[in-house]
Design an enzyme around this catalytic site. Structure first.
Site, PDB file in Angstrom:
ATOM      1  N   TYR A   1       0.868  -1.177   0.085  1.00  0.00           N
ATOM      2  CA  TYR A   1       0.047  -0.193   0.004  1.00  0.00           C
ATOM      3  C   TYR A   1       0.885   1.136   0.111  1.00  0.00           C
ATOM      4  O   TYR A   1       1.977   1.396   0.703  1.00  0.00           O
ATOM      5  CB  TYR A   1      -0.985   0.051   1.371  1.00  0.00           C
ATOM      6  CG  TYR A   1      -1.720   1.153   1.368  1.00  0.00           C
ATOM      7  CD1 TYR A   1      -2.769   1.389   0.723  1.00  0.00           C
ATOM      8  CD2 TYR A   1      -1.259   2.286   2.095  1.00  0.00           C
ATOM      9  CE1 TYR A   1      -3.494   2.518   0.841  1.00  0.00           C
ATOM     10  CE2 TYR A   1      -1.998   3.568   2.218  1.00  0.00           C
ATOM     11  CZ  TYR A   1      -3.087   3.767   1.532  1.00  0.00           C
ATOM     12  OH  TYR A   1      -3.914   4.777   1.612  1.00  0.00           O
TER      13      TYR A   1
ATOM     14  N   GLU B   1      -3.211   7.725  -4.218  1.00  0.00           N
ATOM     15  CA  GLU B   1      -3.181   6.567  -3.315  1.00  0.00           C
ATOM     16  C   GLU B   1      -2.752   5.436  -4.603  1.00  0.00           C
ATOM     17  O   GLU B   1      -3.442   5.083  -5.394  1.00  0.00           O
ATOM     18  CB  GLU B   1      -4.528   6.251  -2.780  1.00  0.00           C
ATOM     19  CG  GLU B   1      -4.453   4.784  -1.911  1.00  0.00           C
ATOM     20  CD  GLU B   1      -5.813   4.619  -1.452  1.00  0.00           C
ATOM     21  OE1 GLU B   1      -6.144   4.838  -0.155  1.00  0.00           O
ATOM     22  OE2 GLU B   1      -6.591   4.145  -2.235  1.00  0.00           O
TER      23      GLU B   1
END
Ligand code: GDP
Ligand code: MN
Length: 394
Positions: free
Chosen positions: A109, A196
């Site tokens: 992530y 992101e």
């Protein structure tokens, strides 16, 4: 403002961040053609909506033949996709991204956000990337590594190496650092609020690759981001907010039942607070602006009433440059023209307040007048149950 995954990936690619080869398509035939052109033996078909959580909701699927790619595209395009990040109805899928599928060795992530508390850009990274990252962040926050960027010097190499080490990529620290700095530059150049990449992967061939991409931009910087503005997809936005934007109104939809029509952002915030304090929930934030004309007020009523959850309306105007009599005329006009059936609470203060109240009194309409902000909020909440009636302010 948000953009689609395929658009974010084009930006990442332009900044030298590797993304899988792929193309966005609007039909199943184009999907099969793109799969053939891309080559390989496995493809991924990804529904393009602004919300995440698509993987778990059937919006990201793998296919072994171009025919299967076409089938999946056919299933997705024209359907609504509801994920954990959309409302129950979901978003209409109008296009899908067809990519050559990547073989995933490890998923990470990675995100950059503007952190309001530290007033800095913060890089957040985790070795626990993928579709369950929200649970990881909630149950094991230590698994999310954070690196705060000093705006004076920007993201430094040692910080990138620290992140690489924290997520188990120390052996690739040099290439990771190069990528991180490109991502950071993209973030700064385009006035992002969020970038992101989940997941960011190491492929079976050992390549670092951005497999997903989500970007949000600062609306207040869009005036200098012409290229980004071009990417705007109004179909993904709340139609009420789009219409309000067109009328020069600042409207943000919320999920309560008291519609708010207020002038000034500060007063709008205070009004929302007062509603909550007295046991209600605001249906929206709406700032009609300083020079609110009767027409603007009428537009504000129309937009607020498009929300079926609205069970009462609170008009709260503090007239400085404005004049209460103009606002009162707007309220009366809108109430007459639009045959409003929910209770309307009006609180006027400031310039020409007496004239304004007189117009409301003499209108013969069932308007509930309030003395001050507190009184207005109490009456708005009470009106939800029919506990207050309209008439002349005592
Ligand atoms: P999201 O669920 O909306 O965040 O969509 P993503 O783009 O992140 O895709 C969801 C998941 O699908 C990812 O976490 C991956 O595990 C998987 N996925 C996406 N693309 C590929 C691919 O090319 N190959 C493989 N094997 N899995 C993929
Ligand atoms: Mn994702």
């Amino acid at each position: 403002m948000n953009i689609h995954e395929y658009q974010a990936k084009e930006l990442l690619r332009a900044y030298g961040v590797p993304v899988p080869p792929g193309e966005v398509v609007y039909s199943n035939r184009a999907a099969a053609r793109v799969a053939e052109e891309l080559g390989g033996s496995r493809w991924v078909v990804k529904a393009q909506i602004h919300a995440g959580g698509r993987g778990k909701a059937g919006g990201v699927k793998l296919a072994n033949t171009p025919q299967k790619v076409a089938e999946l595209a056919d299933q997705m395009i024209g359907r609504r996709l509801a994920t954990a990040q959309t409302d129950q109805e979901g978003q209409l899928v109008q296009r899908v991204l067809v990519e050559r599928a990547s073989k995933i060795e490890r998923e990470f992530y990675l995100s950059l956000i503007v952190d309001r508390v530290s007033q800095r850009i913060v890089v957040i990274a985790s070795a626990e990337g993928g579709v369950d990252v929200e649970e990881v962040a909630a149950s094991n926050p230590d698994a999310m590594h954070k690196e705060y960027v000093d705006p004076g010097v920007g993201l430094l190499d040692f910080q990138c190496r620290k992140i690489a080490t924290a997520i188990g990529l120390a052996s690739r620290a040099a290439s990771f650092t190069r990528l991180m700095k490109r991502i950071y530059r993209l973030f700064r150049d385009k006035d992002c609020l969020l970038l992101e990449i989940n997941p960011f992967i190491v492929s079976e061939d050992g390549d670092l690759l951005a497999l997903d991409g989500k970007m949000s931009f600062d609306d207040n910087a869009l005036f200098r981001q012409g290229e980004i503005v071009e990417l705007r997809d109004f179909d993904e936005e709340d139609p009420k907010e789009v219409e309000a934007f067109g009328h020069g109104l600042n409207y943000i939809a919320l999920d309560g039942s008291v519609g708010c029509i207020v002038n000034g952002a500060g007063l709008a915030m205070a009004t929302m607070d007062a509603i909550v304090l007295h046991g209600g929930r605001p249906a929206n934030f709406l700032d009609v602006g300083g020079g609110a004309s009767a027409e603007k007020v009428a537009n504000a009523f129309r937009i607020v009433l498009k929300d079926p959850n609205v069970k009462a309306i609170l008009v709260n105007i503090f007239a400085g440059i404005n004049r209460c009599d103009w606002i009162a005329q707007g309220v009366v006009q809108a109430t007459r023209d639009q045959r409003i059936e929910v209770p309307i609470v009006v609180r006027l203060a400031g310039t020409n307040v007496e004239e304004g109240r007189k117009i409301l009194d003499e209108s013969g309409l069932d308007l509930i007048q309030a003395e001050d902000l507190d009184d207005a909020a109490v009456k708005a909440v009470a009106s939800l149950d029919g506990a207050v009636a309209g008439g002349v302010l005592q």
